[in-house]
Design an enzyme around this catalytic site. Structure first.
Site, PDB file in Angstrom:
ATOM      1  CB  SER A 238      19.929  77.355 -78.865  1.00 35.96           C
ATOM      2  OG  SER A 238      19.900  76.826 -80.160  1.00 35.96           O
TER       3      SER A 238
ATOM      4  CE1 TYR B 136      16.681  72.998 -76.518  1.00 40.44           C
ATOM      5  CE2 TYR B 136      17.023  73.608 -78.819  1.00 40.44           C
ATOM      6  CZ  TYR B 136      17.507  73.458 -77.532  1.00 40.44           C
ATOM      7  OH  TYR B 136      18.810  73.793 -77.259  1.00 40.44           O
TER       8      TYR B 136
ATOM      9  CE  LYS C  67      18.187  75.717 -74.454  1.00 45.25           C
ATOM     10  NZ  LYS C  67      18.802  75.587 -73.135  1.00 45.25           N
TER      11      LYS C  67
HETATM   12  P1  NAD Z   1      22.996  67.163 -72.655  1.00 47.05           P
HETATM   13  O1  NAD Z   1      21.652  66.533 -72.722  1.00 47.05           O
HETATM   14  O2  NAD Z   1      24.184  66.312 -72.943  1.00 47.05           O
HETATM   15  O3  NAD Z   1      23.207  67.866 -71.240  1.00 47.05           O
HETATM   16  C1  NAD Z   1      22.141  68.372 -70.480  1.00 47.05           C
HETATM   17  C2  NAD Z   1      22.238  67.772 -69.092  1.00 47.05           C
HETATM   18  O4  NAD Z   1      21.192  68.281 -68.268  1.00 47.05           O
HETATM   19  C3  NAD Z   1      22.124  66.246 -69.084  1.00 47.05           C
HETATM   20  O5  NAD Z   1      23.216  65.703 -68.373  1.00 47.05           O
HETATM   21  C4  NAD Z   1      20.803  65.980 -68.368  1.00 47.05           C
HETATM   22  O6  NAD Z   1      20.846  64.783 -67.616  1.00 47.05           O
HETATM   23  C5  NAD Z   1      20.686  67.216 -67.488  1.00 47.05           C
HETATM   24  N1  NAD Z   1      19.317  67.600 -67.106  1.00 47.05           N
HETATM   25  C6  NAD Z   1      18.239  67.800 -67.904  1.00 47.05           C
HETATM   26  N2  NAD Z   1      17.183  68.200 -67.178  1.00 47.05           N
HETATM   27  C7  NAD Z   1      17.594  68.267 -65.881  1.00 47.05           C
HETATM   28  C8  NAD Z   1      16.975  68.632 -64.658  1.00 47.05           C
HETATM   29  N3  NAD Z   1      15.682  69.002 -64.612  1.00 47.05           N
HETATM   30  N4  NAD Z   1      17.703  68.589 -63.525  1.00 47.05           N
HETATM   31  C9  NAD Z   1      19.006  68.201 -63.549  1.00 47.05           C
HETATM   32  N5  NAD Z   1      19.649  67.851 -64.673  1.00 47.05           N
HETATM   33  C10 NAD Z   1      18.949  67.887 -65.827  1.00 47.05           C
HETATM   34  O7  NAD Z   1      22.985  68.417 -73.648  1.00 47.05           O
HETATM   35  P2  NAD Z   1      24.174  69.366 -74.133  1.00 47.05           P
HETATM   36  O8  NAD Z   1      24.337  69.158 -75.599  1.00 47.05           O
HETATM   37  O9  NAD Z   1      25.319  69.265 -73.236  1.00 47.05           O
HETATM   38  O10 NAD Z   1      23.450  70.776 -73.973  1.00 47.05           O
HETATM   39  C11 NAD Z   1      23.605  71.574 -72.809  1.00 47.05           C
HETATM   40  C12 NAD Z   1      22.752  72.817 -72.940  1.00 47.05           C
HETATM   41  O11 NAD Z   1      23.112  73.507 -74.130  1.00 47.05           O
HETATM   42  C13 NAD Z   1      21.249  72.525 -73.052  1.00 47.05           C
HETATM   43  O12 NAD Z   1      20.550  73.516 -72.330  1.00 47.05           O
HETATM   44  C14 NAD Z   1      20.993  72.659 -74.545  1.00 47.05           C
HETATM   45  O13 NAD Z   1      19.663  73.036 -74.805  1.00 47.05           O
HETATM   46  C15 NAD Z   1      21.967  73.765 -74.930  1.00 47.05           C
HETATM   47  N6  NAD Z   1      22.329  73.722 -76.346  1.00 47.05           N
HETATM   48  C16 NAD Z   1      22.858  72.583 -76.888  1.00 47.05           C
HETATM   49  C17 NAD Z   1      23.158  72.539 -78.244  1.00 47.05           C
HETATM   50  C18 NAD Z   1      23.703  71.285 -78.880  1.00 47.05           C
HETATM   51  O14 NAD Z   1      23.624  71.171 -80.107  1.00 47.05           O
HETATM   52  N7  NAD Z   1      24.276  70.345 -78.128  1.00 47.05           N
HETATM   53  C19 NAD Z   1      22.949  73.671 -79.060  1.00 47.05           C
HETATM   54  C20 NAD Z   1      22.436  74.825 -78.470  1.00 47.05           C
HETATM   55  C21 NAD Z   1      22.132  74.836 -77.107  1.00 47.05           C
HETATM   56  N1  UFG Z   2      21.722  66.646 -91.563  1.00 49.79           N
HETATM   57  C1  UFG Z   2      21.717  65.654 -92.520  1.00 49.79           C
HETATM   58  N2  UFG Z   2      21.535  64.366 -92.104  1.00 49.79           N
HETATM   59  C2  UFG Z   2      21.379  64.016 -90.795  1.00 49.79           C
HETATM   60  C3  UFG Z   2      21.373  65.055 -89.821  1.00 49.79           C
HETATM   61  C4  UFG Z   2      21.544  66.361 -90.234  1.00 49.79           C
HETATM   62  O1  UFG Z   2      21.872  65.918 -93.705  1.00 49.79           O
HETATM   63  O2  UFG Z   2      21.206  62.817 -90.486  1.00 49.79           O
HETATM   64  C5  UFG Z   2      21.937  68.051 -91.991  1.00 49.79           C
HETATM   65  C6  UFG Z   2      20.781  68.978 -91.641  1.00 49.79           C
HETATM   66  O3  UFG Z   2      19.818  68.954 -92.684  1.00 49.79           O
HETATM   67  C7  UFG Z   2      21.497  70.324 -91.495  1.00 49.79           C
HETATM   68  C8  UFG Z   2      22.884  69.929 -90.948  1.00 49.79           C
HETATM   69  O4  UFG Z   2      23.037  68.551 -91.260  1.00 49.79           O
HETATM   70  O5  UFG Z   2      21.698  70.897 -92.761  1.00 49.79           O
HETATM   71  C9  UFG Z   2      22.998  70.111 -89.444  1.00 49.79           C
HETATM   72  O6  UFG Z   2      21.919  69.432 -88.797  1.00 49.79           O
HETATM   73  P1  UFG Z   2      21.917  69.164 -87.205  1.00 49.79           P
HETATM   74  O7  UFG Z   2      20.691  68.378 -86.919  1.00 49.79           O
HETATM   75  O8  UFG Z   2      23.215  68.578 -86.808  1.00 49.79           O
HETATM   76  O9  UFG Z   2      21.857  70.618 -86.576  1.00 49.79           O
HETATM   77  P2  UFG Z   2      20.796  71.794 -86.742  1.00 49.79           P
HETATM   78  O10 UFG Z   2      21.535  72.967 -87.277  1.00 49.79           O
HETATM   79  O11 UFG Z   2      19.598  71.357 -87.472  1.00 49.79           O
HETATM   80  O12 UFG Z   2      20.336  72.046 -85.228  1.00 49.79           O
HETATM   81  C10 UFG Z   2      21.254  72.089 -84.148  1.00 49.79           C
HETATM   82  C11 UFG Z   2      20.566  71.617 -82.869  1.00 49.79           C
HETATM   83  C12 UFG Z   2      19.499  72.595 -82.459  1.00 49.79           C
HETATM   84  C13 UFG Z   2      20.114  73.955 -82.316  1.00 49.79           C
HETATM   85  C14 UFG Z   2      20.777  74.360 -83.607  1.00 49.79           C
HETATM   86  C15 UFG Z   2      21.462  75.688 -83.458  1.00 49.79           C
HETATM   87  O13 UFG Z   2      19.974  70.349 -83.065  1.00 49.79           O
HETATM   88  O14 UFG Z   2      19.009  72.230 -81.203  1.00 49.79           O
HETATM   89  O15 UFG Z   2      21.742  73.372 -83.978  1.00 49.79           O
HETATM   90  O16 UFG Z   2      22.259  75.668 -82.318  1.00 49.79           O
HETATM   91  F1  UFG Z   2      19.145  74.838 -82.021  1.00 49.79           F
END
Ligand code: NAD
Ligand code: UFG
Length: 339
Positions: free
Chosen positions: A124, A150, A154
């Site tokens: 991330s 979190y 990562k």
């Molecule tokens: P998500 O929660 O939709 O998907 C993660 C999946 O992993 C889920 O289906 C959950 O059931 C499964 N899981 C969790 N722990 C487990 C375990 N111990 N064994 C088996 N399954 C397990 O999340 P996502 O948004 O699809 O994110 C996927 C990956 O990308 C994550 O590692 C997350 O940290 C990373 N990531 C996501 C974002 C974002 O904004 N969505 C940003 C940066 C990184």
């Molecule tokens: N925001 C609002 N109102 C809301 C939610 C968010 O104004 O209800 C604003 C936040 O202040 C920020 C922007 O929208 O300026 C984006 O916020 P998000 O919560 O959607 O995303 P972030 O950039 O804060 O964080 C996300 C994931 C993290 C990840 C990061 C970079 O939540 O896990 O992107 O990948 F690490």
């Protein structure tokens, strides 16, 4: 050739299953469904007209991983499984360290036992320190100094994987730093389905648009940005999923450990997103200006050049696509997969 996808029932995982199946790969998923529904995998089958194999299990179950590696000829693993909510990680750090670090350690141990060499890991943008100049560049910007457990999980997983790859030159690990994944598959059949009240901007806006939530709180309008609201690098989840296809190809053709940003490199503010979403759904999105959210940075966006140069990855979708596809998913599935 089979690809094992941990966390494949989740938001990014399900979209990646679609791209891999459409590219001709066999797909095997392990997911404990702690943050997802098995229905997402049925939808993947529906979109692609292809089957995949699903194991409902925890990645920390080493015996189950052994069974999966025995029953399938896995060439590469994409490791999505993990817990991902920033606020929850502050309240439940033990669960976050336990789940996120142990899934990775157990998985890599099983891969070693079965001589599986290639791994693509979900990292991330949160691993970058808060003091960097923008845009963030993989081999220049500083990492660490994370603001929540979190983020540290990562960061620690990246360090572990880099050390493990350094010690065994037959391995090939690709670490992908996602910026802000949003949107949904253009079919409207799969998308993001957060539990409870969404923490992230796009799912919050879409639940306001569909009438599940009353209004958006815009966290701060006094940042040093053009309209005063926070600026991020939103990437369409289908582009992100395509990035995984490129990463798998790269991992299968190289050795060592490489880190790539996956973003568009195009900054977008909260109010720009609100306007784009209003246009996509044909309604006003009611919002109020609220105080800044603790821990938020004013501006975060990527330099996407390395992924373009070394993976041949370029995003194809813009803000309009992100909002239109997110709205299609939300309006066709107002309660997500639990309908
Ligand atoms: P998500 O929660 O939709 O998907 C993660 C999946 O992993 C889920 O289906 C959950 O059931 C499964 N899981 C969790 N722990 C487990 C375990 N111990 N064994 C088996 N399954 C397990 O999340 P996502 O948004 O699809 O994110 C996927 C990956 O990308 C994550 O590692 C997350 O940290 C990373 N990531 C996501 C974002 C974002 O904004 N969505 C940003 C940066 C990184
Ligand atoms: N925001 C609002 N109102 C809301 C939610 C968010 O104004 O209800 C604003 C936040 O202040 C920020 C922007 O929208 O300026 C984006 O916020 P998000 O919560 O959607 O995303 P972030 O950039 O804060 O964080 C996300 C994931 C993290 C990840 C990061 C970079 O939540 O896990 O992107 O990948 F690490």
């Amino acid at each position: 050739m089979s690809i094992l996808i941990t966390g494949g029932a989740g938001f990014i995982g399900s979209h990646t299953c679609v791209e891999l199946l459409q590219a001709g790969y066999e797909v095997v998923v392990i997911d404990n469904l702690s943050n997802s529904h098995e229905a997402s995998l049925d939808r993947v089958r529906q979109i692609t007209g292809r089957d995949l194999r699903f194991y409902k299990a925890d990645v920390r179950d080493e015996a189950m991983l052994g069974r999966i590696f025995t029953e399938n000829h896995i060439e590469c693993v994409i490791h999505f499984a993990g817990l991902k909510a920033v606020g929850e990680s502050v309240r439940m750090p033990l669960e976050y360290y336990e789940n996120n670090l142990n899934t990775t350690l157990t998985l890599v141990r099983a891969m070693r036992a079965f001589s599986v060499k290639a791994l693509v890991f979900s990292s991330s943008a949160t691993v970058y320190s808060s003091t960097n100049a923008m845009p963030l560049t993989e081999d220049v910007s500083r990492t660490g100094d994370c603001s929540n457990p979190y983020g540290w999980t990562k960061y620690m997983q990246e360090v572990m994987l880099q050390d493990i790859a350094r010690a065994d030159e037959s391995l090939s690990f690709v670490l992908l730093r996602y910026f802000n994944p949003v949107g949904a598959h253009q079919s409207g059949l799969i998308g993001e389905d957060p539990q409870g009240i969404p923490n992230n901007l796009m799912p919050y806006i879409s639940q306001v648009a569909v009438g599940r939530l009353e209004r958006l709180s815009v966290f701060g309008d006094d940042y040093p940005t053009p309209d005063g609201t926070g600026v991020r690098d939103y990437i369409h989840v289908v582009d992100l999923a395509r990035g995984h296809l490129k990463a798998v190809e790269y991992a299968l053709g190289h050795r060592g450990c490489e880190v790539f940003n996956l973003g568009t490199g195009r900054p977008c503010s909260v109010l720009e997103m609100v306007r784009a979403f209003s246009e996509a759904c044909g309604k006003q999105i009611p919002y109020v200006i609220a105080p800044r959210r603790p821990g938020d940075l004013p501006v975060v966006y990527s330099n996407p050049d390395k992924a373009r140069r070394m993976l041949g990855f370029e995003t194809q979708k813009d803000l309009k696509d992100m909002c239109a596809d997110c709205w299609r998913w939300q309006s066709l599935n107002p309660r997500g997969f639990s309908e």
